[in-house]
Design a protein around this motif. Structure first.
Motif, short mmCIF file in Angstrom:
data_model
loop_
_atom_site.label_atom_id
_atom_site.label_comp_id
_atom_site.label_asym_id
_atom_site.label_seq_id
_atom_site.Cartn_x
_atom_site.Cartn_y
_atom_site.Cartn_z
N LEU A 117 0.85 -1.19 0.00
CA LEU A 117 0.00 0.00 0.00
C LEU A 117 0.88 1.24 0.00
CD1 LEU A 117 -2.76 1.42 0.34
CD2 LEU A 117 -2.46 1.12 2.82
N VAL A 118 0.61 2.16 -0.90
CA VAL A 118 1.40 3.38 -1.00
C VAL A 118 0.47 4.54 -1.35
CG1 VAL A 118 1.92 3.00 -3.45
CG2 VAL A 118 3.49 4.37 -2.05
N GLN A 119 0.85 5.73 -0.94
CA GLN A 119 0.06 6.91 -1.28
C GLN A 119 0.36 7.36 -2.70
OE1 GLN A 119 0.87 9.86 1.78
NE2 GLN A 119 -0.98 9.24 2.88
N ALA A 120 -0.58 8.04 -3.29
CA ALA A 120 -0.38 8.58 -4.63
C ALA A 120 0.88 9.45 -4.65
CB ALA A 120 -1.59 9.39 -5.05
N GLY A 121 1.65 9.29 -5.71
CA GLY A 121 2.91 10.00 -5.83
C GLY A 121 4.10 9.22 -5.29
N GLY A 122 3.83 8.14 -4.60
CA GLY A 122 4.89 7.33 -4.02
C GLY A 122 5.49 6.35 -5.00
N SER A 123 6.38 5.51 -4.47
CA SER A 123 7.11 4.55 -5.31
C SER A 123 7.09 3.16 -4.68
CB SER A 123 8.57 4.98 -5.48
OG SER A 123 8.67 6.22 -6.13
N LEU A 124 7.18 2.17 -5.54
CA LEU A 124 7.37 0.79 -5.13
C LEU A 124 8.30 0.12 -6.14
CD1 LEU A 124 3.79 -0.48 -4.18
CD2 LEU A 124 5.70 -0.18 -2.61
N ARG A 125 9.02 -0.89 -5.68
CA ARG A 125 9.85 -1.69 -6.57
C ARG A 125 9.43 -3.14 -6.45
NH1 ARG A 125 16.10 -3.58 -6.24
NH2 ARG A 125 16.65 -3.43 -8.46
N LEU A 126 8.94 -3.68 -7.54
CA LEU A 126 8.55 -5.09 -7.58
C LEU A 126 9.73 -5.93 -8.06
CD1 LEU A 126 5.00 -4.88 -9.21
CD2 LEU A 126 5.66 -4.59 -6.81
N SER A 127 9.82 -7.13 -7.52
CA SER A 127 10.82 -8.10 -7.95
C SER A 127 10.13 -9.39 -8.36
CB SER A 127 11.82 -8.40 -6.83
OG SER A 127 12.51 -7.24 -6.42
N CYS A 128 10.74 -10.10 -9.28
CA CYS A 128 10.23 -11.40 -9.71
C CYS A 128 11.42 -12.34 -9.83
CB CYS A 128 9.49 -11.28 -11.02
SG CYS A 128 9.00 -12.86 -11.74
N ALA A 129 11.46 -13.32 -8.94
CA ALA A 129 12.55 -14.29 -8.94
C ALA A 129 12.11 -15.54 -9.69
CB ALA A 129 12.94 -14.64 -7.51
N ALA A 130 12.94 -15.96 -10.63
CA ALA A 130 12.61 -17.11 -11.47
C ALA A 130 13.49 -18.31 -11.12
CB ALA A 130 12.80 -16.75 -12.94
N SER A 131 12.88 -19.49 -11.21
CA SER A 131 13.64 -20.72 -11.02
C SER A 131 13.02 -21.81 -11.88
CB SER A 131 13.64 -21.14 -9.55
OG SER A 131 12.33 -21.38 -9.09
#
Length: 124
Positions: free
Chosen positions: A11-25
């Motif tokens: 959950l983040v406020q408008a204008g904020g940032s997030l970094r998603l990661s996807c680990a593969a195996s």
């Protein structure tokens, strides 16, 4: 066993940032392009971004261009989605997927393996 595991949602406020990661195996990560898609409640899954197998070429949906950045680390079998200037309309479950191609592709049939998704919620 092929696995794509997303993380980094929240959950983040408008204008904020997030970094998603996807680990593969369990798959040959470095020989395929990787993509991010999202699906909001009541809507179809839509393309967000794609990066080619070497990380040299990228493609973005118009709605996120200039705000989101896709990248990959083939040594870590991981693809990332940096999301800045988030808006309430970015709220969705975000999925990573492996493409059937080494080129950047946008449509869901072009992808063969999918993660379970991570929820991103942007409050106004």
């Amino acid at each position: 066993q092929v696995q794509l595991v997303e993380s980094g949602g929240g959950l983040v406020q408008a204008g904020g940032s997030l970094r998603l990661s996807c680990a593969a195996s369990g798959l040959t990560f470095r020989s395929a392009s990787m993509g991010w898609f999202r699906q909001a409640p009541g809507k179809e899954r839509e393309f967000v971004a794609c990066i080619d197998w070497r990380g040299y070429s990228t493609d973005y949906a118009d709605s996120v261009k200039g705000r989101f950045t896709i990248s990959r680390d083939n040594a870590k079998n991981t693809v990332y989605l940096q999301m800045d200037s988030l808006r309430p309309e970015d709220t969705a479950v975000y999925y990573c997927a492996r493409a059937r191609s080494i080129l950047v592709v946008r449509t869901t049939p072009d992808y063969d393996y999918w993660g379970q998704g991570t929820q991103v919620t942007v409050s106004s």
